[in-house]
Design an enzyme around this catalytic site. Structure first.
Site, PDB file in Angstrom:
ATOM      1  N   GLY A  15       0.651  -1.236   0.011  1.00  0.00           N
ATOM      2  CA  GLY A  15      -0.052  -0.019   0.042  1.00  0.00           C
ATOM      3  C   GLY A  15       0.818   1.028  -0.062  1.00  0.00           C
ATOM      4  N   ARG A  22       1.871  -3.976  11.896  1.00  0.00           N
ATOM      5  CA  ARG A  22       1.110  -4.134  13.153  1.00  0.00           C
ATOM      6  C   ARG A  22       1.500  -5.429  13.970  1.00  0.00           C
ATOM      7  NH1 ARG A  22      -1.120   0.526  14.596  1.00  0.00           N
ATOM      8  NH2 ARG A  22      -2.582  -0.690  15.881  1.00  0.00           N
ATOM      9  N   ILE A  31       2.510   2.720   2.522  1.00  0.00           N
ATOM     10  CA  ILE A  31       3.816   2.525   3.111  1.00  0.00           C
ATOM     11  C   ILE A  31       4.777   1.626   2.291  1.00  0.00           C
ATOM     12  CG2 ILE A  31       5.023   1.794   5.316  1.00  0.00           C
ATOM     13  CD1 ILE A  31       2.239   2.777   6.766  1.00  0.00           C
ATOM     14  N   HIS A  74       6.948   2.149  18.708  1.00  0.00           N
ATOM     15  CA  HIS A  74       5.696   2.373  17.721  1.00  0.00           C
ATOM     16  C   HIS A  74       5.819   3.935  17.456  1.00  0.00           C
ATOM     17  CE1 HIS A  74       1.575   1.104  16.373  1.00  0.00           C
ATOM     18  NE2 HIS A  74       2.106   1.755  15.414  1.00  0.00           N
ATOM     19  N   GLU A  85      -0.245  -4.030  22.628  1.00  0.00           N
ATOM     20  CA  GLU A  85       0.089  -2.784  23.255  1.00  0.00           C
ATOM     21  C   GLU A  85      -0.899  -2.261  24.549  1.00  0.00           C
ATOM     22  OE1 GLU A  85       1.810   0.515  20.765  1.00  0.00           O
ATOM     23  OE2 GLU A  85       0.864  -0.931  18.932  1.00  0.00           O
ATOM     24  N   THR A 136       7.007  -2.755  10.998  1.00  0.00           N
ATOM     25  CA  THR A 136       6.646  -1.404  11.132  1.00  0.00           C
ATOM     26  C   THR A 136       5.050  -1.277  10.711  1.00  0.00           C
ATOM     27  OG1 THR A 136       7.420  -0.680   8.947  1.00  0.00           O
ATOM     28  CG2 THR A 136       8.878  -0.073  10.855  1.00  0.00           C
TER      29      THR A 136
END
Length: 329
Positions: free
Chosen positions: A157, A240, A159, A293, A269, A238
């Site tokens: 996508g 999830r 990124i 993160h 998290e 980087t």
């Protein structure tokens, strides 16, 4: 219009675009982790809900907030929001697609280089007076230049494309896997080779995750995938933390099935000290580099994201359709 924000007021103040909608709306802040009853007590009549990217929004809450028209993730992720219930209730769910792509791409390259160049261990060696020892050790082991690596991108996508663009400058060989293959024009422009997952795992010196979390992708980096990677290869995440089976990665690191990992995201998290990827044996702790993160939380990213938040709220106030809808409305 009443806007409820589950997030840090200081952050919203710092990155405020100063639009008219902010002056004319009733704005209420609650902590990111405020529970459902607290939300209902204070903001049950809100028409717009802004939430931290990892803040859950349950189907129950959506059904109870009968005035709700828009739920907006402050970031790119939206997997903590019950998008199906929102769609059933006619509530838009939106994110900040692409706003942090360049920032996360930079973080990805940073982790790759830090692993290849022993960034954390090297710093510790110099600080403890072991500079020559570390230098001689790495000369014997060998240091691989990023440009000599084959990099496998999982997800292509905004990124993933930003990472590919940067890696081209280093001279890397690039392959990728995505549920939907890109056009020949894009593959040619970025020198990308499409590969199935098992083949990508086998040929890559660096595997970099850029996929969204879905029912199909959750835990996709499992024992089977890791067993196919080179023993000299590194995993970069980087995207999830939920894409990775923590126990499988822990076992692969301990057993030396892969060389190491660079992790900006770890599930769940907030990450705690007893997380199986954090609480590693001393023998393999240097194989992992963590960052908290922060890949996408640059000043530029937040300015872009907060402008979209408020512009979409303004669209809702005018009865218009927002941008970056992720739940099919």
């Amino acid at each position: 219009m009443k806007i409820l924000i589950k997030g840090d007021p200081a952050r919203y103040e710092r990155y405020s675009p100063g639009l008219e909608i902010q002056k004319t709306s009733q704005i209420l802040f609650l902590p990111r982790n405020a529970d459902e009853e607290t939300v209902m007590k204070n903001g049950s009549d809100a028409e717009v809900l802004f939430v931290d990217a990892i803040s859950p929004v349950s189907g129950s809450l959506i059904r109870r907030m009968t005035n709700l028209k828009l739920i907006h993730s402050e970031g790119v992720a939206f997997d903590a929001i019950d998008t199906e219930t929102a769609r059933d209730c006619g509530v838009y769910v939106c994110n900040n697609k692409g706003a942090n792509a360049d920032a996360v791409a930079e973080q990805t390259i940073f982790l790759m280089l830090a692993l290849l160049r022993s960034g954390i261990a090297g710093d510790a060696a110099v600080r403890s007076g072991r500079q020559i020892e570390m230098k001689e050790k790495r000369m014997v082991e060998g240091i691989t230049e990023l440009g000599d690596c084959t990099v496998g991108l999982i997800g292509l996508g905004d990124i993933g494309m930003a990472v590919a663009k940067r890696l081209l400058s280093f001279g890397c060989r690039l392959c990728y896997y995505s549920p939907h293959r890109k056009s020949p024009e894009i593959e040619s422009a970025y020198s990308l080779t499409y590969l199935p997952l098992n083949k990508l795992a086998a040929v890559s010196d660096l595997v970099s995750l850029h996929a969204a979390v879905t029912a199909e992708s959750r835990g996709m980096i499992d024992e089977r995938f890791l067993s196919r990677m080179k023993r000299s290869a590194y995993l970069i995440n980087t995207a999830r933390g939920d894409l990775v089976d923590n126990l499988a990665l822990r076992a692969a690191l301990i057993q030396g099935l892969i060389a190491g990992a660079g992790l900006d995201t770890v599930s769940p998290e907030p990450v705690t000290a007893d997380n199986p990827l954090v609480d590693l044996p001393e023998s393999c702790r240097d194989k992992v580099i963590f960052s908290p993160h922060l890949g996408g939380i640059t000043t530029g990213s937040f300015r872009r994201m907060h402008r979209t938040l408020w512009e979409n709220a303004a669209r809702i106030s005018r009865g218009e359709k927002p941008v970056n809808i992720v739940n099919g409305l």
